[in-house]
Design an enzyme around this catalytic site. Structure first.
Site, PDB file in Angstrom:
ATOM      1  CB  THR A 176      -0.970   0.142   1.190  1.00  0.00           C
ATOM      2  OG1 THR A 176      -1.784  -1.235   1.487  1.00  0.00           O
ATOM      3  CG2 THR A 176      -1.895   1.243   1.282  1.00  0.00           C
TER       4      THR A 176
ATOM      5  CG  HIS B 210       0.820   2.299  11.068  1.00  0.00           C
ATOM      6  ND1 HIS B 210       1.078   2.557   9.736  1.00  0.00           N
ATOM      7  CD2 HIS B 210       0.174   1.101  11.121  1.00  0.00           C
ATOM      8  CE1 HIS B 210       0.517   1.319   9.176  1.00  0.00           C
ATOM      9  NE2 HIS B 210      -0.041   0.644  10.060  1.00  0.00           N
TER      10      HIS B 210
ATOM     11  CG  ASP C 216       1.983   8.473  11.106  1.00  0.00           C
ATOM     12  OD1 ASP C 216       2.073   9.451  10.711  1.00  0.00           O
ATOM     13  OD2 ASP C 216       1.590   7.573   9.888  1.00  0.00           O
TER      14      ASP C 216
ATOM     15  CG  ASP D  50       2.078   9.536   6.401  1.00  0.00           C
ATOM     16  OD1 ASP D  50       1.777   9.235   7.680  1.00  0.00           O
ATOM     17  OD2 ASP D  50       2.048   8.917   5.479  1.00  0.00           O
TER      18      ASP D  50
ATOM     19  CD  GLU E  54      -9.682   3.310   7.067  1.00  0.00           C
ATOM     20  OE1 GLU E  54      -9.778   3.179   8.474  1.00  0.00           O
ATOM     21  OE2 GLU E  54      -9.012   3.108   6.500  1.00  0.00           O
TER      22      GLU E  54
ATOM     23  CE  LYS F 110      -1.275   8.098   5.393  1.00  0.00           C
ATOM     24  NZ  LYS F 110      -0.783   7.269   4.202  1.00  0.00           N
TER      25      LYS F 110
HETATM   26  C1  VG1 Z   1      -3.035   1.489   5.947  1.00  0.00           C
HETATM   27  C2  VG1 Z   1      -4.083   2.562   5.850  1.00  0.00           C
HETATM   28  C3  VG1 Z   1      -4.307   3.048   4.573  1.00  0.00           C
HETATM   29  C4  VG1 Z   1      -2.902   4.069   4.497  1.00  0.00           C
HETATM   30  C5  VG1 Z   1      -1.725   3.151   4.705  1.00  0.00           C
HETATM   31  C6  VG1 Z   1      -0.380   3.913   4.630  1.00  0.00           C
HETATM   32  O1  VG1 Z   1      -2.896   0.537   4.592  1.00  0.00           O
HETATM   33  O2  VG1 Z   1      -5.037   1.412   5.868  1.00  0.00           O
HETATM   34  O3  VG1 Z   1      -5.252   3.785   4.481  1.00  0.00           O
HETATM   35  O4  VG1 Z   1      -3.029   4.762   3.422  1.00  0.00           O
HETATM   36  O5  VG1 Z   1      -1.698   2.443   5.670  1.00  0.00           O
HETATM   37  O6  VG1 Z   1      -0.343   4.939   5.762  1.00  0.00           O
HETATM   38  P1  VG1 Z   1      -3.353  -0.976   4.635  1.00  0.00           P
HETATM   39  O7  VG1 Z   1      -2.959  -1.463   3.469  1.00  0.00           O
HETATM   40  O8  VG1 Z   1      -2.446  -1.591   5.919  1.00  0.00           O
HETATM   41  O9  VG1 Z   1      -4.865  -1.186   5.132  1.00  0.00           O
HETATM   42  V1  VG1 Z   1       0.982   5.031   6.466  1.00  0.00           V
HETATM   43  O10 VG1 Z   1       0.557   6.534   7.412  1.00  0.00           O
HETATM   44  O11 VG1 Z   1       1.580   3.631   6.952  1.00  0.00           O
HETATM   45  O12 VG1 Z   1       2.069   5.611   5.130  1.00  0.00           O
HETATM   46 CO    CO Z   2       2.325   7.302   8.013  1.00  0.00          CO
END
Ligand code: VG1
Ligand code: CO
Length: 542
Positions: free
Chosen positions: A17, A113, A276, A280, A363, A375
């Protein structure tokens, strides 16, 4: 001296992601980091004379990889490197620097995170020239390159001192070590009414900001305490630590529990927030009220015009599919476009570049705007502060007034972490196979109106992203979404998203989990979570 080193491919360097995320010991395998970075450079193509931004969230292994990235960028022939001092750049600050300095892109080191430390998580993200996360066609090209890589290039010359702000020439590359905060803080001053927010703090308004020992600390200290005059101590846990003090730098009700309890208790400050690992995401808690990220997106969109940077109104709003439809109601009222994208910020880039959306949100506590292409946690906090100052009301009053005007989208996410990957995949496959037969059926007393596996057709470039989450929509507008996380590094994480809309004035103050009880039961009935995963409760409820 530039050395060409022979290497062999690893088969597991597929970005998820948000970049390539693995445990530190995986990144520590011989040439693992080098292979991935060289694959990024090979995908860019001719790097000669171009500008590259490098920085990360300060977690364990950040410094080592910053050094490798600088040496490899010199070998690749970049003309200019812009590196955050100490190897530090928050994700939104990196996005801003890429845009501001006309860079071809940036390497951002973070696992966001996820926890940090010698046996915890590390990550490498590549952002493109618009400042945003590389779109899927780019991450796919990088992954393809990692499969065939046979050599990488690296400079063996003495490196640079990344703690020393200044400019050094290494071969044909100018390496600039910059203050990680300055450009970002200047950008925030153009968007928000700093004078008005400073008056709010001057009038005795109290805030608690938990930087969770992650990258936002220096940004929040400079902006909230120095420039806006918030009392010293407003920003807590502000020193970035390689292991985040042993915690998960995840700003939710589980990992930022102490802040939550303080905000719900006697004598709570007026406003609480956290961010976090890489800065972001944001958590917003008013005195006596947790604001769900989906509601926060809707409230920010409805009130953004109160901040100078958005006084001309919004072009459109975009939200990820699992994010609640609260923002849709705001878009309807404003008469602007609303776009529903898959999870992950990379899907917002085209909409922002095309001027179709101004504000975006997820969310998972990610909110941002067209000021950068990521973000931005502190941005969301500053927009909240600007709105609180302009309206002269508490966060609670503002949110409750919002519900009265638009109705309330009760919303929760139940995460089942560390599942056996086969069991999790089996659950999703079984659901997928059943999708066609669900409409018209009653599940736990709720009638299914529609069910599908979300596919996104990008309205700007026509690309299609399939299998982005299973949606089960019920008569009356409630829904369940199920998907597997793409950011975890061990086993699988199942995310179950639950949403119900209520407009009746006497039903706006229910307990969230109680308001969603029939949907929780329906999710269990349709997916067999207990039987398939062996879990009888979620690991994290947000
Ligand atoms: C998670 C969140 C997603 C966010 C992604 C990266 O992904 O659900 O909304 O964009 O983390 O955020 P996943 O595939 O684990 O649901 V960050 O702040 O980790 O760059
Ligand atoms: Co992040």
């Amino acid at each position: 001296m530039i050395e060409t080193v022979a290497t062999t491919a690893y088969d597991d360097q597929k970005p998820g992601t948000s970049g390539l995320r693995k445990k530190v010991p995986v990144f520590r395998q011989p040439n693992y980091v080098e292979n991935f970075i060289q694959s990024i450079f090979d995908t860019i193509g001719d790097c000669a004379g171009k500008t590259l931004v490098i920085g990360g969230d300060g977690r364990y292994y950040n410094r080592e990889v910053v050094d490798i990235a600088i040496r490899m960028a010199v070998a690749a022939g970049f003309g200019r490197l812009i590196v955050g001092a100490g190897g530090i750049l928050s994700t939104p600050a990196a996005s801003n620097i890429i845009r501001r300095h006309g860079a071809i892109g940036g390497i951002v080191l973070s696992a966001s995170h996820n926890p940090g430390g010698p046996t915890e998580d590390f990550g490498i993200k590549f952002n493109t020239a618009n400042g945003g996360p590389a779109p899927e066609k780019v991450t796919e090209a990088i992954f393809a390159r990692t499969q065939t890589i046979e050599r990488y290039m690296i400079s063996r010359q003495a490196g640079v001192d990344v703690d020393q702000i200044g400019s050094t020439r290494l071969d044909q590359t100018q390496v600039e070590i910059i203050d990680p905060v300055a450009d970002y803080a200047a950008l925030m001053e153009t968007l928000f009414d700093f004078g008005r927010i400073a008056e709010l703090f001057g009038s005795g308004f109290r805030m608690a900001f938990d930087a969770m020992h992650a990258v936002t600390g220096p940004y929040a200290k400079e902006i909230l305490e120095k420039r806006l005059g918030a009392p010293a101590g407003t920003v807590r846990n502000f020193k970035p630590l390689p292991d985040f003090g042993g915690h998960h730098p995840d700003p939710n009700l589980v990992h930022a529990r102490a802040l939550y309890e303080e905000m719900m208790g006697e004598g709570a400050p007026d406003f609480g927030a956290a961010s976090d690992g890489d800065g972001d995401r944001n958590l917003i808690i008013g005195r006596g009220i947790f604001v769900t990220p989906s509601d926060s997106l809707a409230v920010l969109a409805a009130n953004a015009h109160l901040a100078p940077g958005y006084s001309g109104g919004l072009k459109g709003i975009a939200r990820s599919m699992p994010t609640s439809a609260a923002a849709d109601r705001v878009a309807d009222k404003l008469g602007i476009g609303i776009y529903e994208t898959p999870t992950g910020w990379k899907f917002f880039g085209n909409l922002l570049d095309a001027g179709m959306a101004t504000i975006c949100g997820e969310e998972s506590a990610g909110t941002g705007s067209d000021h950068v292409r990521e973000k931005d946690g502190l941005w969301a906090v500053l927009l909240w502060l600007n709105i609180l100052a302009a309206r002269g009301q508490s966060a609670r009053e503002i949110v409750e007034a919002h519900w009265r005007e638009y109705g309330r989208n009760y919303y929760s996410r139940h995460d089942y972490e560390g599942l056996d990957a086969e069991a999790a995949n089996g659950l999703m496959e079984a659901l997928r196979a059943e999708l066609g037969s669900l409409p018209g059926r009653a599940i736990a007393g709720l009638e299914v109106a529609a069910a599908d596996d979300f596919a996104y057709h990008d309205p700007v470039d026509g690309s299609v992203a399939r299998n982005q989450g299973i949606r089960i929509l019920f008569e009356g507008g409630s829904r369940i979404v199920l998907r597997l996380s793409g950011t975890g590094t061990s086993g699988a994480t199942l995310r179950v998203y639950l949403e119900r809309y209520e407009a009746a004035p006497d039903r706006l103050a229910l307990d969230t989990q109680a308001a969603l009880a029939d949907l929780i039961a329906a999710a269990e009935a349709v997916a067999g979570i207990r039987a398939r995963t062996g879990r009888d409760a979620p690991t994290v409820i947000t």
